[in-house]
Scaffold this active site. Structure first.
Site, PDB file in Angstrom:
ATOM      1  N   ASP A   1     -10.843   2.726   4.472  1.00  0.00           N
ATOM      2  CA  ASP A   1     -11.162   1.300   4.362  1.00  0.00           C
ATOM      3  C   ASP A   1     -12.674   1.071   4.338  1.00  0.00           C
ATOM      4  O   ASP A   1     -13.130  -0.025   4.013  1.00  0.00           O
ATOM      5  CB  ASP A   1     -10.583   0.527   5.563  1.00  0.00           C
ATOM      6  CG  ASP A   1      -9.271  -0.153   5.235  1.00  0.00           C
ATOM      7  OD1 ASP A   1      -9.060  -0.496   4.060  1.00  0.00           O
ATOM      8  OD2 ASP A   1      -8.451  -0.340   6.164  1.00  0.00           O
TER       9      ASP A   1
ATOM     10  N   LYS B   1       0.840  -1.203   0.000  1.00  0.00           N
ATOM     11  CA  LYS B   1       0.000   0.000   0.000  1.00  0.00           C
ATOM     12  C   LYS B   1       0.877   1.256   0.000  1.00  0.00           C
ATOM     13  O   LYS B   1       0.641   2.203  -0.753  1.00  0.00           O
ATOM     14  CB  LYS B   1      -0.944  -0.007   1.216  1.00  0.00           C
ATOM     15  CG  LYS B   1      -2.028  -1.072   1.106  1.00  0.00           C
ATOM     16  CD  LYS B   1      -2.817  -1.264   2.397  1.00  0.00           C
ATOM     17  CE  LYS B   1      -3.800  -2.423   2.253  1.00  0.00           C
ATOM     18  NZ  LYS B   1      -4.575  -2.722   3.457  1.00  0.00           N
TER      19      LYS B   1
ATOM     20  N   GLN C   1      -4.310  -1.889   9.672  1.00  0.00           N
ATOM     21  CA  GLN C   1      -4.316  -3.209   9.041  1.00  0.00           C
ATOM     22  C   GLN C   1      -4.900  -4.250  10.000  1.00  0.00           C
ATOM     23  O   GLN C   1      -4.515  -4.314  11.165  1.00  0.00           O
ATOM     24  CB  GLN C   1      -2.889  -3.590   8.613  1.00  0.00           C
ATOM     25  CG  GLN C   1      -2.812  -4.842   7.758  1.00  0.00           C
ATOM     26  CD  GLN C   1      -3.490  -4.705   6.388  1.00  0.00           C
ATOM     27  OE1 GLN C   1      -3.594  -3.611   5.845  1.00  0.00           O
ATOM     28  NE2 GLN C   1      -3.954  -5.794   5.832  1.00  0.00           N
TER      29      GLN C   1
HETATM   30  N1  GUN Z   1      -7.046  -7.082   6.257  1.00  0.00           N
HETATM   31  C1  GUN Z   1      -7.476  -7.782   5.189  1.00  0.00           C
HETATM   32  N2  GUN Z   1      -7.953  -6.944   4.250  1.00  0.00           N
HETATM   33  C2  GUN Z   1      -7.829  -5.697   4.741  1.00  0.00           C
HETATM   34  C3  GUN Z   1      -8.157  -4.416   4.227  1.00  0.00           C
HETATM   35  O1  GUN Z   1      -8.685  -4.241   3.117  1.00  0.00           O
HETATM   36  N3  GUN Z   1      -7.862  -3.368   5.047  1.00  0.00           N
HETATM   37  C4  GUN Z   1      -7.317  -3.532   6.266  1.00  0.00           C
HETATM   38  N4  GUN Z   1      -7.090  -2.441   6.995  1.00  0.00           N
HETATM   39  N5  GUN Z   1      -7.013  -4.706   6.772  1.00  0.00           N
HETATM   40  C5  GUN Z   1      -7.265  -5.782   6.005  1.00  0.00           C
END
Ligand code: GUN
Length: 291
Positions: A118, A51, A95
């Protein structure tokens, strides 16, 4: 046909890069994403690093706050508050999953909904359900962009979503059933308690597999000519690889590929579109405060 997330994501990133260049030409600052990673889970580290790398590629500023596994919930909430209060930060993500001693829901709800790129905050999730513009969870958003790019008709189709997580399955089922472009499907949301899953899948024009079980969807579960979206990315041990593992989707790709009309590969499919969704949400968060 392969639904090439890698290529589509590249095109969206080129577009975002141009938008950033235009902002800078107008004397504006760059959009800024702040990511919080707790602990040292290998897969989470890979995702977050990706990211951050993608932010750099399109000219976004990013901050990566890496915290130790044993950070207290209180300290984590304070870090989030600091990011909420920082006007130079447009988007915040924490995350997931988090260590067991931290209440994930509390953390999600601590993020300012206007910075919740998110789309996990209940306010954004609720808006999505009611068809009010909001941040859409990055994976379902990325999948919608992919369907749009390849002009996959969803209207009136039988779509089966497997998995009811707040991150993927549930928002995906809402989007595909909503009255919107690349929605209007008749959606069946399947989960671990679903009976006759094979039968239900055989009736599907489109399957979105988001259950996290490598190779679970076999060729004898899919209808000839269907469209398959594979959200799974599980690390499977593989001694022939330098890393010691390979990534495998929820779909038995080789056999299903022969039968379906379109399918997302793993890797190179949905994963990269997730990042596209996140970057587009961050741009949206920025623009809502700067235009
Ligand atoms: N864990 C698995 N997928 C995601 C996501 O799209 N965002 C975040 N923050 N954590 C995740």
């Amino acid at each position: 046909m392969l639904l090439e997330g890698k290529r589509v994501s590249f095109l969206y990133k080129e577009q975002l890069k141009k938008e950033v260049d235009a902002l800078l030409l107008n004397g504006k600052r760059r959009p800024h994403l702040a990511a919080i990673l707790v602990g040292h889970d290998g897969a989470s580290e890979t995702y977050v690093n990706s990211k951050v790398k993608n932010c750099a590629e399109i000219g976004f500023t990013s901050t990566l706050l890496q915290l130790e596994e044993n950070i207290t919930e209180k300290d984590l909430l304070e870090k989030i508050k600091k990011f909420n209060d920082n006007e130079q930060i447009d988007g915040i993500l924490v995350q997931l999953p988090l260590p067991k001693h931290i209440n994930e829901q509390k953390v999600i709800e601590a993020i300012d909904p206007e910075k919740d790129v998110d789309g996990f905050h209940p306010l954004n999730a609720g808006k999505l359900v009611q068809g009010i513009p909001s941040f859409i969870s990055a994976t379902p958003y990325g999948i919608m962009l992919l369907l749009e790019y390849y002009q996959i008709e969803t209207k009136g189709k039988n779509t089966v979503v497997i998995g009811r997580s707040n991150i993927v399955g549930r928002p995906m089922s809402i989007l595909l059933s909503s009255n919107r472009p690349f929605g209007n499907s008749t959606v069946t949301l399947c989960h671990s308690q679903t009976k006759n899953l094979e039968e239900i899948c055989l009736g599907a024009d489109i399957i979105v597999a988001a259950l996290g079980k490598p190779g679970f969807i076999h060729a004898d579960m899919v209808k000839e000519g269907s469209v398959i979206i594979d959200v799974g990315i599980t690390r499977v041990p593989d001694s022939t690889k330098k890393s010691g593992y390979r990534l495998q989707g929820d779909v038995d790709f080789e056999n299903v590929f022969q039968k379906c009309s379109a399918i997302t590969p793993v890797p190179g499919g949905v994963g990269l579109m997730t990042i596209t969704g996140l970057l587009k949400n961050t741009m949206q968060a920025y623009l809502s405060k700067h235009s």
